[in-house]
Design a protein around this motif. Sequence first.
Motif, short mmCIF file in Angstrom:
data_model
loop_
_atom_site.label_atom_id
_atom_site.label_comp_id
_atom_site.label_asym_id
_atom_site.label_seq_id
_atom_site.Cartn_x
_atom_site.Cartn_y
_atom_site.Cartn_z
N PHE A 160 0.81 -1.22 0.00
CA PHE A 160 0.00 0.00 0.00
C PHE A 160 0.84 1.27 0.00
N PRO A 163 5.69 3.32 -3.26
CA PRO A 163 5.31 3.66 -4.64
C PRO A 163 5.86 2.69 -5.68
N ARG A 165 6.47 -0.48 -5.28
CA ARG A 165 5.68 -1.71 -5.20
C ARG A 165 4.30 -1.51 -5.82
N ARG A 166 3.73 -0.34 -5.64
CA ARG A 166 2.44 -0.05 -6.28
C ARG A 166 2.55 -0.12 -7.80
N ARG A 167 3.65 0.41 -8.35
CA ARG A 167 3.84 0.35 -9.80
C ARG A 167 4.03 -1.09 -10.26
N TYR A 169 2.68 -3.73 -8.92
CA TYR A 169 1.39 -4.42 -8.84
C TYR A 169 0.31 -3.79 -9.74
N ALA A 170 0.65 -2.72 -10.46
CA ALA A 170 -0.36 -1.93 -11.16
C ALA A 170 -1.30 -2.74 -12.05
N PHE A 173 -3.71 -4.55 -9.22
CA PHE A 173 -3.45 -4.18 -7.83
C PHE A 173 -4.55 -4.67 -6.89
N SER A 208 -3.55 4.94 5.03
CA SER A 208 -4.10 4.60 3.71
C SER A 208 -5.62 4.41 3.76
N GLU A 210 -7.32 3.71 1.27
CA GLU A 210 -7.56 2.59 0.38
C GLU A 210 -7.49 1.27 1.15
#
Length: 288
Positions: A160, A163, A165-167, A169-170, A173, A208, A210
């Motif tokens: 979460f 950044p 790791r977010r990319r 998992y994009a 996600f 977060s 989210e």
Amino acid sequence: MPLSRQRTELKAFLRARRAALTPEAAGLPRGARRLTPGLRREEVASLAGVGITWYTWLEQGRAINVSAAALSRIARALRLSPVDEAYLFALAGVPHAEPQARRQLVLPPALPGLLELYQAPAFVLDPVFDVLAYNRAADRLYDFGAAQGPLARNHLWNAFMNPARRRLYAPCFEPGVLNLLGIFRLNHAAHPDDPRFEALIDALAAASPEFVALWERQEVAPLRSWTAHFAHPDFGELRMHSMRLPIRDGKADGATAFFFVPQDEATAASFARMAARREAAAGEPEPA
């Protein structure tokens, strides 16, 4: 200690600990307009899941109702040591139960070598999703050492809040993190006395929205194979099956090994490139 002196000490203690904790250490962005190195009151209140007015009154030493649960969350938000936490409780006049000792997981000595023999990414998580071991391919996929802060080694926190790791998992996600949350929820139910679960949930809930929205779906996930789709900056699109194998080895009970198996030829080729880079970097020190 007289009550007035106790409140004065509480005020000074909380202010000192807040000033000593940098935003980076708390997992928060520094921002461009910060004038002091420590946390703001509203940041501590948010991390602890308490109201800003209530926390301000507590820090001012006012006579307010204080629960053990709220103090524990404040102690976690301020990253207090066990001794400091006990001192905080004493200053607030709240009974402090001694935390139960948490059993330390000890991996089998041969496990790190086994992970390194596997050419695709493989790693091991404990029940709260702290990373215990990984091979070089997994490090090239996740870049485990890049994150900073007290939760830097936690797989769920990074999903979460990191950044990069977010990319990664994009492409999928939400399904991916719902699967992680489902397993995490089952682990939490199986380890009700481990305070790290509540600490991580509180930290993610404060940081977060989210996470809050997905956590409130109350979904659980069985320990089974799952198909992942990642987008890596160096190795491109990766599609793989995630095989999860619980470790049953005495002191390591509760840990889970994750092995990625390529789903298509392109991913298999990417894993082969990872392995080639691993061989080229054979002189590098082993990952922790």
